[in-house]
Design an enzyme around this catalytic site. Structure first.
Site, PDB file in Angstrom:
ATOM      1  N   TYR A  69       0.831  -1.216   0.000  1.00 18.51           N
ATOM      2  CA  TYR A  69       0.000   0.000   0.000  1.00 18.51           C
ATOM      3  C   TYR A  69       0.862   1.261   0.000  1.00 18.51           C
ATOM      4  O   TYR A  69       0.495   2.254  -0.643  1.00 18.51           O
ATOM      5  CB  TYR A  69      -0.994  -0.021   1.174  1.00 18.51           C
ATOM      6  CG  TYR A  69      -2.222  -0.834   0.812  1.00 18.51           C
ATOM      7  CD1 TYR A  69      -3.261  -0.262   0.086  1.00 18.51           C
ATOM      8  CD2 TYR A  69      -2.318  -2.185   1.140  1.00 18.51           C
ATOM      9  CE1 TYR A  69      -4.365  -1.007  -0.297  1.00 18.51           C
ATOM     10  CE2 TYR A  69      -3.413  -2.941   0.771  1.00 18.51           C
ATOM     11  CZ  TYR A  69      -4.439  -2.344   0.051  1.00 18.51           C
ATOM     12  OH  TYR A  69      -5.527  -3.083  -0.342  1.00 18.51           O
ATOM     13  N   ASN A 104     -12.800   4.651  -5.904  1.00 19.91           N
ATOM     14  CA  ASN A 104     -11.346   4.859  -5.939  1.00 19.91           C
ATOM     15  C   ASN A 104     -10.846   5.435  -4.618  1.00 19.91           C
ATOM     16  O   ASN A 104     -11.533   6.211  -3.963  1.00 19.91           O
ATOM     17  CB  ASN A 104     -10.977   5.773  -7.108  1.00 19.91           C
ATOM     18  CG  ASN A 104     -11.388   5.173  -8.438  1.00 19.91           C
ATOM     19  OD1 ASN A 104     -11.614   3.969  -8.516  1.00 19.91           O
ATOM     20  ND2 ASN A 104     -11.507   5.992  -9.465  1.00 19.91           N
ATOM     21  N   HIS A 121     -15.047   3.199  -0.785  1.00 17.90           N
ATOM     22  CA  HIS A 121     -14.038   2.197  -0.427  1.00 17.90           C
ATOM     23  C   HIS A 121     -12.888   2.827   0.363  1.00 17.90           C
ATOM     24  O   HIS A 121     -11.790   2.260   0.417  1.00 17.90           O
ATOM     25  CB  HIS A 121     -13.503   1.479  -1.675  1.00 17.90           C
ATOM     26  CG  HIS A 121     -14.500   0.532  -2.279  1.00 17.90           C
ATOM     27  ND1 HIS A 121     -14.361  -0.040  -3.525  1.00 17.90           N
ATOM     28  CD2 HIS A 121     -15.681   0.045  -1.787  1.00 17.90           C
ATOM     29  CE1 HIS A 121     -15.391  -0.838  -3.778  1.00 17.90           C
ATOM     30  NE2 HIS A 121     -16.218  -0.797  -2.748  1.00 17.90           N
ATOM     31  N   CYS A 132      -8.456  -1.201  17.291  1.00 24.67           N
ATOM     32  CA  CYS A 132      -9.427  -0.319  17.972  1.00 24.67           C
ATOM     33  C   CYS A 132     -10.092   0.652  17.008  1.00 24.67           C
ATOM     34  O   CYS A 132     -11.033   1.345  17.384  1.00 24.67           O
ATOM     35  CB  CYS A 132      -8.776   0.407  19.156  1.00 24.67           C
ATOM     36  SG  CYS A 132      -7.763   1.817  18.687  1.00 24.67           S
TER      37      CYS A 132
HETATM   38  C1  BJW Z   1     -11.856   2.450 -18.329  1.00 17.82           C
HETATM   39  C2  BJW Z   1     -10.670   2.951 -18.818  1.00 17.82           C
HETATM   40  C3  BJW Z   1     -10.682   4.292 -19.186  1.00 17.82           C
HETATM   41  C4  BJW Z   1     -10.300   0.920 -18.363  1.00 17.82           C
HETATM   42  N1  BJW Z   1     -11.798   5.009 -19.043  1.00 17.82           N
HETATM   43  N2  BJW Z   1     -12.949   3.181 -18.187  1.00 17.82           N
HETATM   44  C5  BJW Z   1     -22.870 -10.068  -3.361  1.00 17.82           C
HETATM   45  C6  BJW Z   1     -22.642 -10.946  -4.396  1.00 17.82           C
HETATM   46  C7  BJW Z   1     -21.366 -11.461  -4.619  1.00 17.82           C
HETATM   47  C8  BJW Z   1     -20.294 -11.104  -3.805  1.00 17.82           C
HETATM   48  C9  BJW Z   1     -20.520 -10.220  -2.778  1.00 17.82           C
HETATM   49  C10 BJW Z   1     -21.788  -9.723  -2.562  1.00 17.82           C
HETATM   50  N3  BJW Z   1     -21.720  -8.878  -1.497  1.00 17.82           N
HETATM   51  C11 BJW Z   1     -20.454  -8.832  -1.045  1.00 17.82           C
HETATM   52  C12 BJW Z   1     -19.702  -9.657  -1.798  1.00 17.82           C
HETATM   53  C13 BJW Z   1     -18.251  -9.884  -1.602  1.00 17.82           C
HETATM   54  C14 BJW Z   1     -17.391  -8.803  -2.203  1.00 17.82           C
HETATM   55  C15 BJW Z   1     -17.597  -8.789  -3.709  1.00 17.82           C
HETATM   56  O1  BJW Z   1     -18.263  -7.980  -4.295  1.00 17.82           O
HETATM   57  N4  BJW Z   1     -16.936  -9.708  -4.411  1.00 17.82           N
HETATM   58  C16 BJW Z   1     -17.027  -9.787  -5.867  1.00 17.82           C
HETATM   59  C17 BJW Z   1     -15.632  -9.665  -6.468  1.00 17.82           C
HETATM   60  C18 BJW Z   1     -17.737 -11.053  -6.261  1.00 17.82           C
HETATM   61  N5  BJW Z   1     -17.690  -7.489  -1.626  1.00 17.82           N
HETATM   62  C19 BJW Z   1     -17.181  -7.121  -0.457  1.00 17.82           C
HETATM   63  O2  BJW Z   1     -16.514  -7.888   0.219  1.00 17.82           O
HETATM   64  C20 BJW Z   1     -17.482  -5.710   0.032  1.00 17.82           C
HETATM   65  N6  BJW Z   1     -17.956  -5.731   1.356  1.00 17.82           N
HETATM   66  C21 BJW Z   1     -19.207  -6.133   1.678  1.00 17.82           C
HETATM   67  O3  BJW Z   1     -20.006  -6.452   0.840  1.00 17.82           O
HETATM   68  O4  BJW Z   1     -19.474  -6.099   3.039  1.00 17.82           O
HETATM   69  C22 BJW Z   1     -20.653  -6.752   3.496  1.00 17.82           C
HETATM   70  C23 BJW Z   1     -20.273  -8.177   3.784  1.00 17.82           C
HETATM   71  C24 BJW Z   1     -19.361  -8.440   4.778  1.00 17.82           C
HETATM   72  C25 BJW Z   1     -19.018  -9.772   5.052  1.00 17.82           C
HETATM   73  C26 BJW Z   1     -19.548 -10.790   4.279  1.00 17.82           C
HETATM   74  C27 BJW Z   1     -20.444 -10.506   3.249  1.00 17.82           C
HETATM   75  C28 BJW Z   1     -20.819  -9.184   3.009  1.00 17.82           C
HETATM   76  C29 BJW Z   1     -16.193  -4.888   0.075  1.00 17.82           C
HETATM   77  C30 BJW Z   1     -15.587  -4.684  -1.273  1.00 17.82           C
HETATM   78  C31 BJW Z   1     -14.237  -3.983  -1.140  1.00 17.82           C
HETATM   79  C32 BJW Z   1     -13.507  -3.874  -2.451  1.00 17.82           C
HETATM   80  N7  BJW Z   1     -12.159  -3.498  -2.210  1.00 17.82           N
HETATM   81  C33 BJW Z   1     -11.289  -3.227  -3.342  1.00 17.82           C
HETATM   82  C34 BJW Z   1      -9.848  -2.959  -2.832  1.00 17.82           C
HETATM   83  C35 BJW Z   1      -9.740  -1.551  -2.230  1.00 17.82           C
HETATM   84  C36 BJW Z   1      -8.385  -1.266  -1.712  1.00 17.82           C
HETATM   85  C37 BJW Z   1      -7.302  -1.349  -2.733  1.00 17.82           C
HETATM   86  O5  BJW Z   1      -7.274  -0.623  -3.746  1.00 17.82           O
HETATM   87  O6  BJW Z   1      -6.396  -2.173  -2.555  1.00 17.82           O
HETATM   88  O7  BJW Z   1     -11.799  -2.110  -4.086  1.00 17.82           O
HETATM   89  S1  BJW Z   1     -11.265  -4.543  -4.554  1.00 17.82           S
HETATM   90  C38 BJW Z   1     -11.183  -3.490  -5.961  1.00 17.82           C
HETATM   91  O8  BJW Z   1     -12.369  -3.676  -6.761  1.00 17.82           O
HETATM   92  C39 BJW Z   1     -11.244  -2.054  -5.410  1.00 17.82           C
HETATM   93  C40 BJW Z   1     -12.192  -1.395  -6.385  1.00 17.82           C
HETATM   94  O9  BJW Z   1     -12.759  -0.234  -5.815  1.00 17.82           O
HETATM   95  C41 BJW Z   1     -13.181  -2.487  -6.673  1.00 17.82           C
HETATM   96  C42 BJW Z   1     -13.964  -2.282  -7.929  1.00 17.82           C
HETATM   97  O10 BJW Z   1     -13.154  -2.376  -9.059  1.00 17.82           O
HETATM   98  P1  BJW Z   1     -13.434  -1.444 -10.309  1.00 17.82           P
HETATM   99  O11 BJW Z   1     -13.248  -0.035  -9.925  1.00 17.82           O
HETATM  100  O12 BJW Z   1     -14.719  -1.798 -10.941  1.00 17.82           O
HETATM  101  O13 BJW Z   1     -12.173  -1.827 -11.230  1.00 17.82           O
HETATM  102  P2  BJW Z   1     -12.028  -3.022 -12.324  1.00 17.82           P
HETATM  103  O14 BJW Z   1     -10.579  -3.208 -12.556  1.00 17.82           O
HETATM  104  O15 BJW Z   1     -12.821  -4.194 -11.951  1.00 17.82           O
HETATM  105  O16 BJW Z   1     -12.698  -2.412 -13.652  1.00 17.82           O
HETATM  106  C43 BJW Z   1     -12.128  -1.306 -14.341  1.00 17.82           C
HETATM  107  C44 BJW Z   1     -13.066  -0.885 -15.461  1.00 17.82           C
HETATM  108  O17 BJW Z   1     -12.547   0.300 -16.048  1.00 17.82           O
HETATM  109  C45 BJW Z   1     -13.209  -1.916 -16.587  1.00 17.82           C
HETATM  110  O18 BJW Z   1     -14.592  -2.068 -16.911  1.00 17.82           O
HETATM  111  C46 BJW Z   1     -12.461  -1.281 -17.756  1.00 17.82           C
HETATM  112  O19 BJW Z   1     -13.001  -1.614 -19.029  1.00 17.82           O
HETATM  113  C47 BJW Z   1     -12.657   0.181 -17.448  1.00 17.82           C
HETATM  114  N8  BJW Z   1     -11.627   1.069 -18.017  1.00 17.82           N
HETATM  115  N9  BJW Z   1      -9.731   1.889 -18.832  1.00 17.82           N
HETATM  116  C48 BJW Z   1     -12.924   4.375 -18.545  1.00 17.82           C
HETATM  117  N10 BJW Z   1      -9.564   4.844 -19.705  1.00 17.82           N
HETATM  118 ZN    ZN Z   2      -5.642   1.065  18.407  1.00 18.10          ZN
END
Ligand code: BJW
Ligand code: ZN
Length: 252
Positions: A69, A104, A121, A132
């Site tokens: 990170y 983001n 996020h 804590c």
């Molecule tokens: C362009 C471009 C250009 C390229 N112009 N565009 C229900 C169903 C299934 C699963 C789940 C569910 N509920 C929860 C889950 C689990 C999980 C989840 O969703 N998993 C899936 C992968 C299946 N979700 C979670 O765990 C979330 N928490 C939660 O739900 O809590 C309740 C809970 C708790 C306990 C148990 C159950 C439920 C938390 C999610 C946290 C995500 N964290 C991350 C990391 C952040 C820190 C870090 O950066 O290290 O967040 S993962 C990563 O993915 C990051 C992003 O914000 C996130 C989304 O990604 P994003 O932004 O969509 O990026 P990409 O790469 O996927 O796509 C890029 C796009 O850009 C593409 O389409 C390209 O074409 C396009 N592009 N160039 C415009 N120039």
């Molecule tokens: Zn602490």
């Protein structure tokens, strides 16, 4: 992006009182920040999210996750907002309320000057205690220690202020974000794969509340079937063109 799609999108935005913009990693791509799921240069093509973006991964190897990170944070700090970020700021001149809900963690919308930004996020620029939850300060002098810095309150490790898999999103931010999407007339979704929940719910929520959904992405995504208008292309190219079309329609 077809001229017809562009004009339809501009007309919907020009008539909106509240426009919500929902952004993902693709929004920052042209600033030099990699996305997650791109097959070639996406972070998850090279790194295992279970090891680096979960609490379990951090507890297993705090030094490695902290270093990853810190590396990303320093790279992000060296990047600058691009013309697409600027275009979203300019939209505020032509629409009474514009709110940006971003997945983001890089802070680029705020650096560009967007007024209302909700980081669902978290932010890589903040830290908090692993145990804590107290907000912490990142020591800015060079440290010899590979381990993460410690919490001043309880002595546990500080962790990045981002939302990892399996974690709840910040409750107050989510409440405000979901309420905005329920109220908006137009949701503009930029650069997200639409794979990660609960952020992926936003286009569906907007549609259920009769809002128009406009998507900007160079590739079709999970959002595309839900979108009324798909403007195919990069954020840095499509958004400035779209904003000029909105300004023309508003006669300003
Ligand atoms: C362009 C471009 C250009 C390229 N112009 N565009 C229900 C169903 C299934 C699963 C789940 C569910 N509920 C929860 C889950 C689990 C999980 C989840 O969703 N998993 C899936 C992968 C299946 N979700 C979670 O765990 C979330 N928490 C939660 O739900 O809590 C309740 C809970 C708790 C306990 C148990 C159950 C439920 C938390 C999610 C946290 C995500 N964290 C991350 C990391 C952040 C820190 C870090 O950066 O290290 O967040 S993962 C990563 O993915 C990051 C992003 O914000 C996130 C989304 O990604 P994003 O932004 O969509 O990026 P990409 O790469 O996927 O796509 C890029 C796009 O850009 C593409 O389409 C390209 O074409 C396009 N592009 N160039 C415009 N120039
Ligand atoms: Zn602490």
């Amino acid at each position: 992006m077809t001229p017809e799609g562009l004009e339809r999108a501009a007309s919907a935005i020009a008539g909106a009182r509240l426009l919500v913009v929902s952004t993902g990693a693709g929004m920052s791509r042209e600033s030099g920040i990699p996305t997650f799921r791109d097959a070639q240069d996406g972070l998850w093509a090279r790194f295992d999210p279970a090891e680096l973006a979960t609490e379990r991964g951090f507890r297993a190897d705090p030094a490695r996750v902290w270093a990853w990170y810190e590396y990303r944070r320093l790279r992000m700090a060296a990047c600058a907002p691009h013309a697409g970020h600027g275009a979203l700021v300019e939209l505020e001149w032509n629409v009474p309320q514009v709110a940006v809900i971003t997945q983001n963690i890089d802070g680029l919308h705020q650096r560009a000057g967007s007024t209302e930004v909700l980081e669902i996020h978290g932010s890589i620029h903040r830290v908090r205690c692993l145990d804590c939850g107290a907000p912490g300060e990142r020591p800015d002098v060079g440290r010899d220690d590979d381990d993460p810095p410690r919490c001043a309150r309880c002595g546990s490790y500080l962790r990045p202020g981002v939302v990892w898999f399996g974690e709840m999103l910040p409750e107050d931010v989510v409440r405000r974000a979901w309420a905005l999407v329920e109220r908006c007339e137009v949701l503009l979704v930029v650069g997200t794969s639409g794979l990660v929940w609960p952020a992926a719910e936003l286009p569906h929520l907007a549609r259920r509340n009769d809002a128009r959904v406009i998507e900007v992405n160079p590739e079709p995504s999970e959002v595309t079937p839900v979108a009324d208008i798909f403007l195919q292309g990069r954020a840095g190219e499509v958004l400035p063109t779209l904003v000029r079309a909105v300004a023309r329609q508003r006669g300003s």
